[in-house]
Write a protein that holds these residues in place. Structure first.
Motif, PDB file in Angstrom:
ATOM      1  N   GLY A  51      -2.809  -6.034  -3.497  1.00  0.00           N
ATOM      2  CA  GLY A  51      -3.470  -4.546  -3.526  1.00  0.00           C
ATOM      3  C   GLY A  51      -2.478  -3.476  -3.400  1.00  0.00           C
ATOM      4  N   GLY A  52      -2.748  -2.366  -3.916  1.00  0.00           N
ATOM      5  CA  GLY A  52      -1.835  -1.140  -4.124  1.00  0.00           C
ATOM      6  C   GLY A  52      -2.648   0.094  -4.169  1.00  0.00           C
ATOM      7  N   ILE A  53      -1.905   1.241  -3.941  1.00  0.00           N
ATOM      8  CA  ILE A  53      -2.368   2.747  -3.926  1.00  0.00           C
ATOM      9  C   ILE A  53      -1.751   3.256  -4.794  1.00  0.00           C
ATOM     10  N   TYR A  54      -2.153   3.881  -5.873  1.00  0.00           N
ATOM     11  CA  TYR A  54      -1.342   4.899  -6.538  1.00  0.00           C
ATOM     12  C   TYR A  54      -1.391   6.216  -5.985  1.00  0.00           C
ATOM     13  N   ALA A  83     -10.369   4.411   4.451  1.00  0.00           N
ATOM     14  CA  ALA A  83     -11.303   4.037   3.681  1.00  0.00           C
ATOM     15  C   ALA A  83     -10.661   3.662   2.146  1.00  0.00           C
ATOM     16  N   LEU A  84      -9.800   4.462   1.645  1.00  0.00           N
ATOM     17  CA  LEU A  84      -9.269   4.025   0.610  1.00  0.00           C
ATOM     18  C   LEU A  84      -8.456   2.644   0.714  1.00  0.00           C
ATOM     19  N   VAL A  85      -7.568   2.468   1.826  1.00  0.00           N
ATOM     20  CA  VAL A  85      -7.083   1.181   1.971  1.00  0.00           C
ATOM     21  C   VAL A  85      -7.958   0.024   2.309  1.00  0.00           C
ATOM     22  N   GLY A 139      -8.685  -1.465 -11.830  1.00  0.00           N
ATOM     23  CA  GLY A 139      -8.377  -0.070 -11.363  1.00  0.00           C
ATOM     24  C   GLY A 139      -9.727   0.705 -11.524  1.00  0.00           C
ATOM     25  N   CYS A 140      -9.181   1.842 -11.223  1.00  0.00           N
ATOM     26  CA  CYS A 140     -10.349   2.786 -10.810  1.00  0.00           C
ATOM     27  C   CYS A 140     -10.619   3.389 -12.391  1.00  0.00           C
ATOM     28  N   ALA A 141     -11.619   4.020 -12.824  1.00  0.00           N
ATOM     29  CA  ALA A 141     -11.842   4.485 -13.969  1.00  0.00           C
ATOM     30  C   ALA A 141     -11.191   5.902 -14.169  1.00  0.00           C
ATOM     31  N   ASP A 142     -10.618   6.423 -13.044  1.00  0.00           N
ATOM     32  CA  ASP A 142     -10.227   7.807 -12.965  1.00  0.00           C
ATOM     33  C   ASP A 142      -9.460   7.983 -14.222  1.00  0.00           C
ATOM     34  N   SER A 143      -9.430   9.166 -15.040  1.00  0.00           N
ATOM     35  CA  SER A 143      -8.840   9.508 -16.070  1.00  0.00           C
ATOM     36  C   SER A 143      -7.190   9.756 -16.020  1.00  0.00           C
ATOM     37  N   ARG A 144      -6.964  10.234 -14.573  1.00  0.00           N
ATOM     38  CA  ARG A 144      -5.562  10.269 -14.241  1.00  0.00           C
ATOM     39  C   ARG A 144      -4.764   8.976 -13.876  1.00  0.00           C
ATOM     40  N   VAL A 145      -5.317   7.968 -14.009  1.00  0.00           N
ATOM     41  CA  VAL A 145      -4.586   6.608 -13.377  1.00  0.00           C
ATOM     42  C   VAL A 145      -4.702   5.616 -14.815  1.00  0.00           C
ATOM     43  N   ALA A 146      -3.677   5.731 -15.428  1.00  0.00           N
ATOM     44  CA  ALA A 146      -3.375   4.691 -16.692  1.00  0.00           C
ATOM     45  C   ALA A 146      -2.599   3.641 -16.367  1.00  0.00           C
ATOM     46  N   ILE A 171      -3.137 -10.395 -10.187  1.00  0.00           N
ATOM     47  CA  ILE A 171      -4.184  -9.648 -10.199  1.00  0.00           C
ATOM     48  C   ILE A 171      -3.904  -8.244  -9.100  1.00  0.00           C
ATOM     49  N   LEU A 172      -3.764  -7.182  -9.484  1.00  0.00           N
ATOM     50  CA  LEU A 172      -3.469  -5.986  -8.655  1.00  0.00           C
ATOM     51  C   LEU A 172      -4.705  -5.344  -8.440  1.00  0.00           C
ATOM     52  N   VAL A 173      -5.316  -5.224  -7.254  1.00  0.00           N
ATOM     53  CA  VAL A 173      -6.514  -4.236  -7.166  1.00  0.00           C
ATOM     54  C   VAL A 173      -5.771  -3.082  -6.842  1.00  0.00           C
ATOM     55  N   LEU A 174      -5.973  -1.952  -7.755  1.00  0.00           N
ATOM     56  CA  LEU A 174      -5.224  -0.595  -7.639  1.00  0.00           C
ATOM     57  C   LEU A 174      -6.049   0.452  -7.468  1.00  0.00           C
ATOM     58  N   GLY A 175      -5.967   1.040  -6.252  1.00  0.00           N
ATOM     59  CA  GLY A 175      -6.775   2.289  -5.763  1.00  0.00           C
ATOM     60  C   GLY A 175      -5.897   3.496  -5.993  1.00  0.00           C
ATOM     61  N   HIS A 176      -6.527   4.531  -5.620  1.00  0.00           N
ATOM     62  CA  HIS A 176      -5.630   5.806  -5.851  1.00  0.00           C
ATOM     63  C   HIS A 176      -6.006   6.935  -5.032  1.00  0.00           C
ATOM     64  N   THR A 177      -5.099   7.707  -4.706  1.00  0.00           N
ATOM     65  CA  THR A 177      -5.459   8.974  -3.682  1.00  0.00           C
ATOM     66  C   THR A 177      -6.376  10.013  -4.489  1.00  0.00           C
ATOM     67  N   SER A 178      -7.039  10.761  -3.586  1.00  0.00           N
ATOM     68  CA  SER A 178      -7.908  11.568  -3.912  1.00  0.00           C
ATOM     69  C   SER A 178      -9.178  10.796  -4.972  1.00  0.00           C
ATOM     70  N   CYS A 179      -9.577   9.737  -4.585  1.00  0.00           N
ATOM     71  CA  CYS A 179     -10.586   8.824  -5.299  1.00  0.00           C
ATOM     72  C   CYS A 179     -11.933   9.513  -5.297  1.00  0.00           C
ATOM     73  N   GLY A 180     -12.496  10.062  -6.391  1.00  0.00           N
ATOM     74  CA  GLY A 180     -14.015  10.450  -5.813  1.00  0.00           C
ATOM     75  C   GLY A 180     -14.956   9.648  -5.514  1.00  0.00           C
ATOM     76  N   ALA A 181     -14.836   8.341  -5.968  1.00  0.00           N
ATOM     77  CA  ALA A 181     -15.674   7.291  -5.646  1.00  0.00           C
ATOM     78  C   ALA A 181     -15.718   6.850  -4.201  1.00  0.00           C
ATOM     79  N   VAL A 182     -14.513   6.620  -3.461  1.00  0.00           N
ATOM     80  CA  VAL A 182     -14.297   6.648  -2.036  1.00  0.00           C
ATOM     81  C   VAL A 182     -14.594   7.665  -1.435  1.00  0.00           C
TER      82      VAL A 182
END
Length: 244
Positions: free
Chosen positions: A231-234, A199-201, A96-103, A145-156
């Motif tokens: 893969g998934g998008i939060y 890009a996120l997907v 997952g992303c290190a974003d603090s909003r995604v736990a 193994i789930l690769v988990l992206g998320h909306t409004s990802c600053g890195a993306v």
């Protein structure tokens, strides 16, 4: 990493993934699992864990549905703490992303000991992250193994801007964009829809393929049918996870 890892080969692998072969690695994993499930509490925990990739994915999505509905399971964390001090048996791993909003533990309504989580801004595969996921699958027995992206990802978003506008990112942040470029750049050449969404997907799908093909350990487990990579998008606004 489990403190009961008594095998010298397994310890060597944990520090130097390239120093032992797959046979030694899986032998070390088998020894570890045989040791850690010896206690009655550990056996009870193992019996309850999803035993197949499909079951693991189903458990995650059912947990996410509870999270979205704000109906998480009640837990007594102290009751399980003693058994977890002796061993761990996570049924799924999340890149997952290190974003603090995604736990992940909250998003999938899981308890400590259920998920083996690797996080880096942009949720992409690194050498260290790959070694961790190999350990989770090959030794601890994660089924998914789930690769988990998320909306409004600053890195993306930063990578998209750098690729489109030639922005220079400061410090080691530039390295994130460089690492994410192979997955995101092809999406910028496509037309239709929102470029950020594409890009996120694309970033998630690229890293799913990397995990499926770049590691002999993971590829072997996938071939046996004991591991799957998804893969998934939060969605930050709703908490819902969309599988890709």
């Amino acid at each position: 990493m489990d403190r009961h890892l008594g095998s010298a080969d397994a310890m060597c692998f944990a520090c130097h993934p390239g120093s032992v072969g797959r046979r030694s690695f899986f032998a070390a994993g088998a020894a570890l699992l045989a040791t850690t499930v010896a206690a009655p509490q550990a056996r009870a925990q193992t019996a309850e864990r999803p035993a197949t990739p499909d079951a693991a994915l189903r458990a995650l999505m059912e947990g996410n549905a509870r999270y979205v509905a704000n109906q998480p399971r009640e837990r007594d964390f102290s009751a399980r703490r003693a058994s977890l001090a002796q061993s761990q048996h996570p049924f799924a791993a999340v890149l997952g992303c290190a974003d603090s909003r995604v736990a992940p533990e909250l998003a999938f309504d899981q308890s400590p000991g259920d998920l083996f989580v690797v996080r880096v801004a942009g949720n992409f595969v690194t050498a260290d992250g790959l070694g961790s996921l190999e350990f989770g699958a090959g030794v601890l027995g994660t089924r998914l193994i789930l690769v988990l992206g998320h909306t409004s990802c600053g890195a993306v978003n930063a990578t998209v801007d750098a690729l489109r506008q030639g922005n220079t990112l400061p410090g080691n942040i530039a390295g994130l964009a460089t690492a994410m470029k192979p997955g995101i750049e092809p999406a910028l050449a496509q037309t239709g829809g929102d470029v950020t969404r594409r890009a996120l997907v694309a970033n998630v799908q690229y890293n799913v393929r990397r995990l499926e093909t770049s590691s002999p350990i993971l590829t072997d487990l996938i071939g046996r049918g004991t591991l799957a990579v998804k893969g998934g998008i939060y969605d930050l606004a709703t908490g819902r996870v969309e599988l890709l």
